[in-house]
Design an enzyme around this catalytic site. Structure first.
Site, PDB file in Angstrom:
ATOM      1  N   HIS B   7      32.902 136.210  51.866  1.00  0.00           N
ATOM      2  CA  HIS B   7      32.696 136.363  50.422  1.00  0.00           C
ATOM      3  C   HIS B   7      32.351 135.036  49.770  1.00  0.00           C
ATOM      4  O   HIS B   7      32.565 133.969  50.345  1.00  0.00           O
ATOM      5  CB  HIS B   7      33.920 136.983  49.736  1.00  0.00           C
ATOM      6  CG  HIS B   7      35.176 136.189  49.841  1.00  0.00           C
ATOM      7  ND1 HIS B   7      36.176 136.460  50.749  1.00  0.00           N
ATOM      8  CD2 HIS B   7      35.622 135.108  49.134  1.00  0.00           C
ATOM      9  CE1 HIS B   7      37.173 135.594  50.596  1.00  0.00           C
ATOM     10  NE2 HIS B   7      36.864 134.762  49.631  1.00  0.00           N
ATOM     11  N   HIS B  80      34.214 128.848  45.667  1.00  0.00           N
ATOM     12  CA  HIS B  80      34.347 128.577  47.103  1.00  0.00           C
ATOM     13  C   HIS B  80      33.503 129.534  47.921  1.00  0.00           C
ATOM     14  O   HIS B  80      33.030 130.555  47.424  1.00  0.00           O
ATOM     15  CB  HIS B  80      35.820 128.646  47.546  1.00  0.00           C
ATOM     16  CG  HIS B  80      36.425 130.021  47.499  1.00  0.00           C
ATOM     17  ND1 HIS B  80      37.042 130.525  46.377  1.00  0.00           N
ATOM     18  CD2 HIS B  80      36.507 131.009  48.429  1.00  0.00           C
ATOM     19  CE1 HIS B  80      37.488 131.750  46.627  1.00  0.00           C
ATOM     20  NE2 HIS B  80      37.174 132.079  47.855  1.00  0.00           N
ATOM     21  N   GLU B 131      36.727 128.170  52.474  1.00  0.00           N
ATOM     22  CA  GLU B 131      37.850 128.953  52.971  1.00  0.00           C
ATOM     23  C   GLU B 131      37.482 129.469  54.357  1.00  0.00           C
ATOM     24  O   GLU B 131      36.359 129.940  54.566  1.00  0.00           O
ATOM     25  CB  GLU B 131      38.115 130.139  52.021  1.00  0.00           C
ATOM     26  CG  GLU B 131      39.235 131.061  52.468  1.00  0.00           C
ATOM     27  CD  GLU B 131      39.440 132.251  51.513  1.00  0.00           C
ATOM     28  OE1 GLU B 131      38.721 132.337  50.492  1.00  0.00           O
ATOM     29  OE2 GLU B 131      40.312 133.095  51.817  1.00  0.00           O
TER      30      GLU B 131
END
Lengths: 140, 140
Positions: B7, B80, B131
């Site tokens: 994502h 992010h 991440e």
């Protein structure tokens, strides 16, 4: 309307340095050759991941539109998201009808993948620069 | 090492306002229900596009780590990128060996998809907050 996320645009002061991050640190293996897009004032390099691409963009020339971004973010950072649409002119007219603003003249330009693109003003897009790209005909 | 882009994380002062952008302006049709992740200080809502997800995150509570982001970006913006890895501990040790820094204690936490995650310091990542998420076992 929006289809797949074609790529995430990442502004970098040095494509070479960023390639080292994606290749040597993060282990990406499919990294294209950098190339210039002088009419957009950027040098471009695509990093493939299995489901999308990272588009590294570096300012090219004194009039690059990226210089404003680097004044605020000298180290670079996330710059735009590019979603595919089936027909760029249909998408443009639909977005304008919904209150979005198209950057520049409003006429699509040819983007890094050779299909027409346009950018939507961040103000109506939740502070994000959104690129719409007509889906490449032979892709996917 | 990195696999698919799970994502793109987008910080927003209002998930409701951002949902209106993605649903009403951009025409996204698969939008989840917002939910709280109190241990991470965020409220979360996923917008599905065909090949990945947009993770809308809104600050939750006075101590949210997002407040620092909003001091610099009051209207929100790209926050992010989350890439999948097969094994989070293997990935962590490999990243540390290559000179990356893990945010927080270095111990993975359980993320919004129920699998272990960690964040890498932007300084070594080309100014991007990255991440890493262990691939959900039943996904894809």
């Amino acid at each position: 309307m929006i289809g797949r996320l074609n790529h995430v645009g990442i502004a970098t002061p040095s494509i070479e340095d960023s390639v080292r991050v994606y290749r040597d640190m993060l282990g990406a293996t499919a990294i294209g050759e950098p190339f210039d897009l002088p009419e957009q004032g950027v040098r471009v390099c695509f990093v493939d991941v299995p489901n999308t691409q990272i588009e590294l963009i570096e300012p090219l020339g004194e009039t690059s539109t990226l210089h404003g971004f680097f004044e605020k973010n000298p180290r670079g950072g996330q710059h735009h998201l590019c979603f595919e649409v089936p027909d760029i002119l249909v998408a443009r007219d639909e977005m304008i009808a919904k209150g979005a603003r198209i950057l520049g003249s409003g006429a699509p330009r040819i983007g890094a993948h050779g299909t027409p693109i346009l950018f939507l003003h961040p103000r109506e897009m939740g502070a994000l620069l959104i690129e719409l790209m007509e889906t490449p005909k032979e892709a996917h």
